[in-house]
Write an enzyme that holds these catalytic residues in place. Sequence first.
Site, PDB file in Angstrom:
ATOM      1  N   LEU A  97       2.912   5.099  -7.437  1.00 26.50           N
ATOM      2  CA  LEU A  97       2.814   6.055  -6.317  1.00 26.50           C
ATOM      3  C   LEU A  97       3.596   5.556  -5.107  1.00 26.50           C
ATOM      4  CD1 LEU A  97       0.763   4.989  -3.849  1.00 26.50           C
ATOM      5  CD2 LEU A  97      -0.967   5.520  -5.544  1.00 26.50           C
ATOM      6  N   ARG A  98       4.071   6.535  -4.337  1.00 27.10           N
ATOM      7  CA  ARG A  98       4.703   6.209  -3.047  1.00 27.10           C
ATOM      8  C   ARG A  98       3.724   6.550  -1.946  1.00 27.10           C
ATOM      9  NH1 ARG A  98       9.004  10.629  -3.745  1.00 27.10           N
ATOM     10  NH2 ARG A  98       7.124  11.415  -4.727  1.00 27.10           N
ATOM     11  N   GLU A  99       3.648   5.725  -0.943  1.00 26.08           N
ATOM     12  CA  GLU A  99       2.813   6.076   0.200  1.00 26.08           C
ATOM     13  C   GLU A  99       3.413   7.323   0.847  1.00 26.08           C
ATOM     14  OE1 GLU A  99       2.016   2.670   2.678  1.00 26.08           O
ATOM     15  OE2 GLU A  99       1.633   1.450   0.897  1.00 26.08           O
TER      16      GLU A  99
ATOM     17  N   ASP B  92     -15.232  -2.295  -2.481  1.00 25.73           N
ATOM     18  CA  ASP B  92     -14.327  -3.069  -1.625  1.00 25.73           C
ATOM     19  C   ASP B  92     -15.145  -4.150  -0.930  1.00 25.73           C
ATOM     20  OD1 ASP B  92     -11.266  -2.306  -0.462  1.00 25.73           O
ATOM     21  OD2 ASP B  92     -12.411  -3.780   0.696  1.00 25.73           O
TER      22      ASP B  92
ATOM     23  N   LYS C 297       6.953  -2.533 -14.052  1.00 23.21           N
ATOM     24  CA  LYS C 297       6.680  -2.284 -12.626  1.00 23.21           C
ATOM     25  C   LYS C 297       7.713  -2.987 -11.741  1.00 23.21           C
ATOM     26  CE  LYS C 297       4.896  -1.192  -8.820  1.00 23.21           C
ATOM     27  NZ  LYS C 297       5.051   0.146  -8.278  1.00 23.21           N
TER      28      LYS C 297
ATOM     29  N   VAL D 224      -3.702   2.110  -3.104  1.00 22.56           N
ATOM     30  CA  VAL D 224      -3.714   2.397  -4.548  1.00 22.56           C
ATOM     31  C   VAL D 224      -5.128   2.663  -5.061  1.00 22.56           C
ATOM     32  CG1 VAL D 224      -3.308   1.339  -6.816  1.00 22.56           C
ATOM     33  CG2 VAL D 224      -1.586   1.155  -5.027  1.00 22.56           C
TER      34      VAL D 224
ATOM     35  N   ASN E  22      10.746  -1.201  -9.360  1.00 25.05           N
ATOM     36  CA  ASN E  22      10.844  -1.392  -7.909  1.00 25.05           C
ATOM     37  C   ASN E  22      12.153  -2.075  -7.519  1.00 25.05           C
ATOM     38  OD1 ASN E  22       8.633  -0.064  -7.074  1.00 25.05           O
ATOM     39  ND2 ASN E  22       7.485  -1.842  -6.378  1.00 25.05           N
TER      40      ASN E  22
ATOM     41  N   CYS F  73       5.896  -3.098  -0.793  1.00 21.65           N
ATOM     42  CA  CYS F  73       6.228  -3.335  -2.207  1.00 21.65           C
ATOM     43  C   CYS F  73       7.628  -3.891  -2.472  1.00 21.65           C
ATOM     44  CB  CYS F  73       6.031  -2.041  -2.992  1.00 21.65           C
ATOM     45  SG  CYS F  73       4.301  -1.558  -3.051  1.00 21.65           S
TER      46      CYS F  73
HETATM   47  N1  LIG Z   1       0.803   0.550  -1.533  1.00 27.81           N
HETATM   48  C1  LIG Z   1       1.530   1.076  -2.504  1.00 27.81           C
HETATM   49  O1  LIG Z   1       2.269   2.030  -2.293  1.00 27.81           O
HETATM   50  C2  LIG Z   1       1.478   0.509  -3.898  1.00 27.81           C
HETATM   51  C3  LIG Z   1       2.009   1.264  -4.958  1.00 27.81           C
HETATM   52  C4  LIG Z   1       1.986   0.722  -6.242  1.00 27.81           C
HETATM   53  C5  LIG Z   1       1.420  -0.520  -6.474  1.00 27.81           C
HETATM   54  N2  LIG Z   1       0.903  -1.221  -5.438  1.00 27.81           N
HETATM   55  C6  LIG Z   1       0.249  -2.507  -5.732  1.00 27.81           C
HETATM   56  O2  LIG Z   1      -1.163  -2.250  -5.770  1.00 27.81           O
HETATM   57  C7  LIG Z   1      -1.884  -3.364  -5.220  1.00 27.81           C
HETATM   58  C8  LIG Z   1      -2.742  -2.890  -4.063  1.00 27.81           C
HETATM   59  O3  LIG Z   1      -1.910  -2.450  -3.034  1.00 27.81           O
HETATM   60  P1  LIG Z   1      -2.474  -1.654  -1.770  1.00 27.81           P
HETATM   61  O4  LIG Z   1      -1.298  -1.273  -0.962  1.00 27.81           O
HETATM   62  O5  LIG Z   1      -3.418  -0.611  -2.235  1.00 27.81           O
HETATM   63  O6  LIG Z   1      -3.291  -2.819  -1.041  1.00 27.81           O
HETATM   64  P2  LIG Z   1      -4.289  -2.710   0.215  1.00 27.81           P
HETATM   65  O7  LIG Z   1      -4.162  -3.973   0.959  1.00 27.81           O
HETATM   66  O8  LIG Z   1      -4.077  -1.400   0.892  1.00 27.81           O
HETATM   67  O9  LIG Z   1      -5.742  -2.638  -0.458  1.00 27.81           O
HETATM   68  C9  LIG Z   1      -6.351  -3.675  -1.150  1.00 27.81           C
HETATM   69  C10 LIG Z   1      -7.857  -3.547  -0.969  1.00 27.81           C
HETATM   70  O10 LIG Z   1      -8.506  -4.478  -1.815  1.00 27.81           O
HETATM   71  C11 LIG Z   1      -9.632  -5.006  -1.121  1.00 27.81           C
HETATM   72  N3  LIG Z   1     -10.015  -6.264  -1.769  1.00 27.81           N
HETATM   73  C12 LIG Z   1      -9.440  -7.486  -1.680  1.00 27.81           C
HETATM   74  N4  LIG Z   1     -10.045  -8.353  -2.473  1.00 27.81           N
HETATM   75  C13 LIG Z   1     -11.032  -7.682  -3.097  1.00 27.81           C
HETATM   76  C14 LIG Z   1     -11.994  -8.038  -4.073  1.00 27.81           C
HETATM   77  N5  LIG Z   1     -12.060  -9.268  -4.583  1.00 27.81           N
HETATM   78  N6  LIG Z   1     -12.864  -7.091  -4.491  1.00 27.81           N
HETATM   79  C15 LIG Z   1     -12.817  -5.822  -3.988  1.00 27.81           C
HETATM   80  N7  LIG Z   1     -11.918  -5.438  -3.072  1.00 27.81           N
HETATM   81  C16 LIG Z   1     -11.030  -6.350  -2.645  1.00 27.81           C
HETATM   82  C17 LIG Z   1      -9.162  -5.140   0.301  1.00 27.81           C
HETATM   83  O11 LIG Z   1     -10.247  -5.213   1.207  1.00 27.81           O
HETATM   84  C18 LIG Z   1      -8.323  -3.863   0.454  1.00 27.81           C
HETATM   85  O12 LIG Z   1      -9.124  -2.798   0.925  1.00 27.81           O
HETATM   86  C19 LIG Z   1      -0.821  -4.402  -4.858  1.00 27.81           C
HETATM   87  O13 LIG Z   1      -0.660  -5.276  -5.938  1.00 27.81           O
HETATM   88  C20 LIG Z   1       0.429  -3.565  -4.670  1.00 27.81           C
HETATM   89  O14 LIG Z   1       1.603  -4.294  -4.914  1.00 27.81           O
HETATM   90  C21 LIG Z   1       0.895  -0.733  -4.151  1.00 27.81           C
HETATM   91  O1  LIG Z   2      16.866   6.677  -0.129  1.00 30.16           O
HETATM   92  C1  LIG Z   2      16.011   5.960   0.404  1.00 30.16           C
HETATM   93  C2  LIG Z   2      14.661   5.936  -0.024  1.00 30.16           C
HETATM   94  C3  LIG Z   2      13.774   5.073   0.622  1.00 30.16           C
HETATM   95  N1  LIG Z   2      14.190   4.284   1.637  1.00 30.16           N
HETATM   96  C4  LIG Z   2      13.238   3.340   2.278  1.00 30.16           C
HETATM   97  O2  LIG Z   2      12.651   2.572   1.253  1.00 30.16           O
HETATM   98  C5  LIG Z   2      11.335   2.192   1.596  1.00 30.16           C
HETATM   99  C6  LIG Z   2      10.362   2.508   0.493  1.00 30.16           C
HETATM  100  O3  LIG Z   2      10.216   3.905   0.355  1.00 30.16           O
HETATM  101  P1  LIG Z   2       9.371   4.566  -0.839  1.00 30.16           P
HETATM  102  O4  LIG Z   2       9.834   3.995  -2.107  1.00 30.16           O
HETATM  103  O5  LIG Z   2       9.425   6.023  -0.689  1.00 30.16           O
HETATM  104  O6  LIG Z   2       7.892   4.087  -0.449  1.00 30.16           O
HETATM  105  P2  LIG Z   2       6.826   3.089  -1.100  1.00 30.16           P
HETATM  106  O7  LIG Z   2       5.501   3.658  -0.788  1.00 30.16           O
HETATM  107  O8  LIG Z   2       7.146   1.704  -0.667  1.00 30.16           O
HETATM  108  O9  LIG Z   2       7.018   3.210  -2.689  1.00 30.16           O
HETATM  109  C7  LIG Z   2       7.725   2.249  -3.470  1.00 30.16           C
HETATM  110  O10 LIG Z   2       6.909   1.132  -3.738  1.00 30.16           O
HETATM  111  C8  LIG Z   2       5.678   1.470  -4.409  1.00 30.16           C
HETATM  112  C9  LIG Z   2       4.880   0.191  -4.505  1.00 30.16           C
HETATM  113  O11 LIG Z   2       5.202  -0.585  -5.600  1.00 30.16           O
HETATM  114  C10 LIG Z   2       5.995   2.092  -5.765  1.00 30.16           C
HETATM  115  O12 LIG Z   2       4.780   2.426  -6.426  1.00 30.16           O
HETATM  116  C11 LIG Z   2       6.860   3.328  -5.568  1.00 30.16           C
HETATM  117  O13 LIG Z   2       7.218   3.883  -6.840  1.00 30.16           O
HETATM  118  C12 LIG Z   2       8.114   2.934  -4.787  1.00 30.16           C
HETATM  119  O14 LIG Z   2       8.907   4.093  -4.512  1.00 30.16           O
HETATM  120  C13 LIG Z   2      11.016   2.922   2.912  1.00 30.16           C
HETATM  121  O15 LIG Z   2      11.170   2.023   3.987  1.00 30.16           O
HETATM  122  C14 LIG Z   2      12.075   4.014   2.984  1.00 30.16           C
HETATM  123  O16 LIG Z   2      12.398   4.349   4.303  1.00 30.16           O
HETATM  124  C15 LIG Z   2      15.513   4.309   2.064  1.00 30.16           C
HETATM  125  O17 LIG Z   2      15.895   3.576   2.974  1.00 30.16           O
HETATM  126  N2  LIG Z   2      16.386   5.153   1.434  1.00 30.16           N
END
Ligand SMILES: NC(=O)c1ccc[n+]([C@@H]2O[C@H](COP(=O)([O-])OP(=O)(O)OC[C@H]3O[C@@H](n4cnc5c(N)ncnc54)[C@H](O)[C@@H]3O)[C@@H](O)[C@H]2O)c1
Ligand SMILES: O=c1ccn([C@@H]2O[C@H](COP(=O)(O)OP(=O)(O)O[C@H]3O[C@H](CO)[C@@H](O)[C@H](O)[C@H]3O)[C@@H](O)[C@H]2O)c(=O)[nH]1
Length: 454
Positions: free
Chosen positions: A153-155, A25, A222, A6, A226, A278
């Site tokens: 965002l979705r990964e 970071d 949020k 993120v 999810n 997530c």
């Molecule tokens: N991954 C996703 O798709 C996604 C999408 C939406 C929301 N989120 C939320 O966003 C947040 C971050 O998720 P992520 O997947 O990017 O995590 P991540 O583990 O990929 O990244 C977190 C980063 O923060 C750093 N960090 C930790 N403590 C720190 C500090 N005190 N100061 C500076 N840096 C520090 C870590 O070294 C790491 O690089 C979570 O709360 C998650 O639930 C994630």
């Molecule tokens: O029809 C579907 C869609 C997804 N998946 C699975 O669901 C998981 C999550 O997929 P996806 O939501 O695309 O990926 P994330 O990156 O985990 O994104 C979710 O989680 C994020 C972290 O909170 C949010 O920001 C996003 O909006 C939310 O889609 C994966 O294992 C997929 O394979 C299914 O099995 N069936």
Amino acid sequence: MGTGYVGLTTGICLAYLGHEVTCVDLSQEKVDLLRAGRSPIYEPFLDELMHEAAHNLTFTTDYAEGVPGAEVVFVAVQTPSLPDGQPDLRFLRMAAESIGKTIDGEFTVVVNKSTVPIGSGNWVESILRESFEGFHSRRAAGEFAVASNPEFLREGSAIHDTLFPDRIVIGSDNPRSLDVLNRLYRAVLNQSFTAPTFLPRPEEVGAVPLVSTDLASAELIKYAANAFLALKISYINEIGKLANKVGADINQVARGTGLDARIGSRFLQPGVGWGGSCFGKDTAALIATAAEYSYDMPIVSAAREVNQRQREEAVNKLLDELRILKGRKIGLLGLAFKPNTDDLRDSPAIDIAKLMIARGARVKLHDPVAAERFRAEQPELAASLCESVDEVFDDSDAVVLVTEWPQYLELDWGKYVGLMRTPVVLDGRNVLDPQRLSRLGYTYLTIAGRPVGL
Ligand SMILES: NC(=O)c1ccc[n+]([C@@H]2O[C@H](COP(=O)([O-])OP(=O)(O)OC[C@H]3O[C@@H](n4cnc5c(N)ncnc54)[C@H](O)[C@@H]3O)[C@@H](O)[C@H]2O)c1
Ligand SMILES: O=c1ccn([C@@H]2O[C@H](COP(=O)(O)OP(=O)(O)O[C@H]3O[C@H](CO)[C@@H](O)[C@H](O)[C@H]3O)[C@@H](O)[C@H]2O)c(=O)[nH]1
């Protein structure tokens, strides 16, 4: 603060839009890689955009380089689950303390982008205040305000989702911070920026809605989003089980159901279920928050149970077909929790591999991108990694498609059928062509719903 999936995506996109961004970071290793122009994570287009925006980007481990003078400070640190389902807020606390010490002079909006429990905005504000006042030996008087700006965002499509979001949610009880964030996001809200050449703006994207609300509502949005997506997937998987029993084709059922605009066709793809960092964590956090108010959430709990059952179902399907798993060789295609990412957090493949091993099977594992990360994060399973897809099929009793990487869909499946000891394929994502595989000589199995006629 935080250059994970993120933080890095947000930082790079904001820099691309013309803002001056410092990414902080704690990990020196990540910062060194980023300074060398390399992304520590696999995410499509991230490298390209980072190079385009390089003139607006600085990477550091030092808060004192990032915070003083910043108009906005985003917190995007991880919030993983604790054993009781509550999110671990250690990293958030640490970040807030460091920000409090380094804020000086100008008004700064501190924005929670991490997914955090309801009430965290107020909690962060109190840590900032304590830390600021302790460090500066004076009372904080309007130097900062806290806002919540949850990330959706979705990964695998993180850049796309950040530049072309469905909505932006900003929660704040302070009108000035709302104004600052409105200006920050103006180009995204109006879609008035020039889209990158490698990622053109989709035609249907118009002005992006802004949901401007109080802190608690933004935080709850949020989790509500999810949990809804997670339960949509679990719902179709539950229907898939019934489809299996009555002899219906779940793919047709999902299509015929999802075309109702009130339901929507996305997130109805049946299979081994959801994984990733997530859905599991956030549904657990929602239930844990509700429990604090003596409230239970049976729908969200059921979505989690159904999801766990899907992983077990993968093993049960093979057990039904092969009768005995002890001593069998089972290949797994895909380790990342979904395609186009190297993220292995709560990946169904890891659970499925462990369940197979517990039954005495030998697993052979492959992923086109996440293998290196897997070696580091799952050392006890590293010996099961295969260099090539050929190795996964070679002499195997069954192969399970766990992650629908495009590379796997395009395999020359005809080439592999003769390599296997018994040509059994379990399509864990309902994405392969059952008729074609059957014609090639495979025994085709699905997790959710047996296609009619097979
Ligand atoms: N991954 C996703 O798709 C996604 C999408 C939406 C929301 N989120 C939320 O966003 C947040 C971050 O998720 P992520 O997947 O990017 O995590 P991540 O583990 O990929 O990244 C977190 C980063 O923060 C750093 N960090 C930790 N403590 C720190 C500090 N005190 N100061 C500076 N840096 C520090 C870590 O070294 C790491 O690089 C979570 O709360 C998650 O639930 C994630
Ligand atoms: O029809 C579907 C869609 C997804 N998946 C699975 O669901 C998981 C999550 O997929 P996806 O939501 O695309 O990926 P994330 O990156 O985990 O994104 C979710 O989680 C994020 C972290 O909170 C949010 O920001 C996003 O909006 C939310 O889609 C994966 O294992 C997929 O394979 C299914 O099995 N069936």
